[in-house]
Design a protein around this motif. Sequence first.
Motif, PDB file in Angstrom:
ATOM      1  N   ILE A  89       0.853  -1.183   0.000  1.00 34.40           N
ATOM      2  CA  ILE A  89       0.000   0.000   0.000  1.00 34.40           C
ATOM      3  C   ILE A  89       0.888   1.232   0.000  1.00 34.40           C
ATOM      4  O   ILE A  89       1.919   1.261   0.690  1.00 34.40           O
ATOM      5  N   LEU A  90       0.501   2.237  -0.775  1.00 39.16           N
ATOM      6  CA  LEU A  90       1.222   3.506  -0.821  1.00 39.16           C
ATOM      7  C   LEU A  90       0.248   4.634  -0.533  1.00 39.16           C
ATOM      8  O   LEU A  90      -0.780   4.769  -1.206  1.00 39.16           O
ATOM      9  N   TYR A 102      -2.749   3.782  -3.427  1.00 37.97           N
ATOM     10  CA  TYR A 102      -2.246   2.859  -4.448  1.00 37.97           C
ATOM     11  C   TYR A 102      -1.876   1.538  -3.779  1.00 37.97           C
ATOM     12  O   TYR A 102      -1.383   1.512  -2.643  1.00 37.97           O
ATOM     13  N   PHE A 103      -2.104   0.459  -4.508  1.00 38.81           N
ATOM     14  CA  PHE A 103      -1.872  -0.891  -3.993  1.00 38.81           C
ATOM     15  C   PHE A 103      -1.174  -1.732  -5.059  1.00 38.81           C
ATOM     16  O   PHE A 103      -1.348  -1.495  -6.262  1.00 38.81           O
ATOM     17  N   THR A 104      -0.410  -2.734  -4.620  1.00 37.44           N
ATOM     18  CA  THR A 104      -0.020  -3.802  -5.539  1.00 37.44           C
ATOM     19  C   THR A 104      -0.760  -5.066  -5.129  1.00 37.44           C
ATOM     20  O   THR A 104      -1.087  -5.263  -3.964  1.00 37.44           O
ATOM     21  N   GLN A 105      -0.995  -5.928  -6.124  1.00 35.26           N
ATOM     22  CA  GLN A 105      -1.797  -7.110  -5.881  1.00 35.26           C
ATOM     23  C   GLN A 105      -1.458  -8.177  -6.923  1.00 35.26           C
ATOM     24  O   GLN A 105      -0.895  -7.883  -7.970  1.00 35.26           O
ATOM     25  N   LEU A 117      -0.869  -3.041 -10.443  1.00 37.39           N
ATOM     26  CA  LEU A 117      -1.017  -1.800  -9.687  1.00 37.39           C
ATOM     27  C   LEU A 117      -2.485  -1.411  -9.697  1.00 37.39           C
ATOM     28  O   LEU A 117      -3.121  -1.391 -10.746  1.00 37.39           O
ATOM     29  N   ALA A 118      -3.039  -1.127  -8.519  1.00 36.33           N
ATOM     30  CA  ALA A 118      -4.436  -0.703  -8.397  1.00 36.33           C
ATOM     31  C   ALA A 118      -4.515   0.594  -7.612  1.00 36.33           C
ATOM     32  O   ALA A 118      -3.581   0.963  -6.883  1.00 36.33           O
ATOM     33  N   GLY A 149       6.852 -10.179  -6.070  1.00 35.85           N
ATOM     34  CA  GLY A 149       7.340  -8.927  -5.492  1.00 35.85           C
ATOM     35  C   GLY A 149       6.473  -8.667  -4.251  1.00 35.85           C
ATOM     36  O   GLY A 149       6.199  -9.613  -3.515  1.00 35.85           O
ATOM     37  N   SER A 150       6.015  -7.497  -3.921  1.00 40.16           N
ATOM     38  CA  SER A 150       6.004  -6.330  -4.781  1.00 40.16           C
ATOM     39  C   SER A 150       5.842  -5.099  -3.886  1.00 40.16           C
ATOM     40  O   SER A 150       4.959  -5.070  -3.039  1.00 40.16           O
ATOM     41  N   ARG A 151       6.702  -4.106  -4.088  1.00 39.22           N
ATOM     42  CA  ARG A 151       6.642  -2.874  -3.302  1.00 39.22           C
ATOM     43  C   ARG A 151       6.405  -1.669  -4.201  1.00 39.22           C
ATOM     44  O   ARG A 151       6.745  -1.686  -5.387  1.00 39.22           O
TER      45      ARG A 151
END
Length: 363
Positions: A89-90, A102-105, A117-118, A149-151
């Motif tokens: 989460i960003l 923003y999120f990665t998933q 990226l969502a 990953g993922s950051r």
Amino acid sequence: MRYFRLLLAVLWLAAPLGAQTLDGPSGPLRVTQMADALNGPWAFGFLPDGSVLITEKRGHLWRLSEGRKSAVGGVGPVADIGQGGLLDILVPRDFAQTRQLYFTQAIRQGRGTGTALATARLERGANTLTDWRVLYQIAAGSRGGRHFGSRLVEAPDGTLFMTVGERGDRPSAQDLGRENGSVLRLTRSGDPAPENPFTSREGASPAIWSYGHRNPQGASLDTDGNLWITEHGAKGGDEVNLIAKGANYGWPVISYGRHYSGGKIGEGTAKPGMEQPAFYWDPSIAPSGLMVYSGQIWPEWQGDFFAGSLKFGFISRLSGDPLREAQRLQGPETARVRDIREAPDGTIWFLSEGNGALYRLSP
């Protein structure tokens, strides 16, 4: 007498561990549990109002406010498979104005799954996300549940760095036509950033910023705004890398580790045109989460790197030029440290997957 000697031995072994490994630069660190009962926690981020958002891999999002944890609705569909799910989460710097997160998933792609990226909005005072959208997904996902990953890191110019694992498909990390095993640089709308290095190369993905990575699960800017990542090696060879535009970090051609079978990886530890790590761990610690400390509370730690260990249950502090491991902070709270971040007040928070809890380090 035998019992007495045994008791002394236990106390001798146990007492120095906490005293040595949880020491700060100017005295013992206070470890405070901030949240518990988390199931597979993966990342967290601080909101301007003082609350904290926490992701769980299975697709849940929590909000911690004034010591209470509440569920946040509106998370879109994620693929909870193996190491994939709802990941980073960003909270961007302009969140107070835009309300955009923003999120990665992990996302399903036909028979395979890839990293995506969502984005979504969280309005002031709300406990439900709105307008969940997938902005970008890697072009060719793979089957299986490894190495997503993922950051996410916000660059100084507001673009987004996103790390992607090679999904267990080793050769793909050297294929510029695929985003597997790369650091991507994207605009806030999910488009490849126009200054990316491979935008004019035929057959290359324009989103790629660097490549040749295995499974980057930590990323952070240093105090000068440079991007650093930590990534999992195989058996040995976990790396810390300073990321440069267009650079090739070698996986799986070069590595300081070996295959889990004991076999040699690639061509050795170095090759012209491929970057060397700034630091590597052998044996592997399975690094996840990375923070470069500002020095706000502990000036002696300014510019030091902090990385969580999933394998051995500690926080590794790296310092110096060249980087070296200066300290291991270890205690019952540091079981499988998944994420670590500096709070706005300069305290250090970390997420323990092993304990299902969020902790704060303070003086």
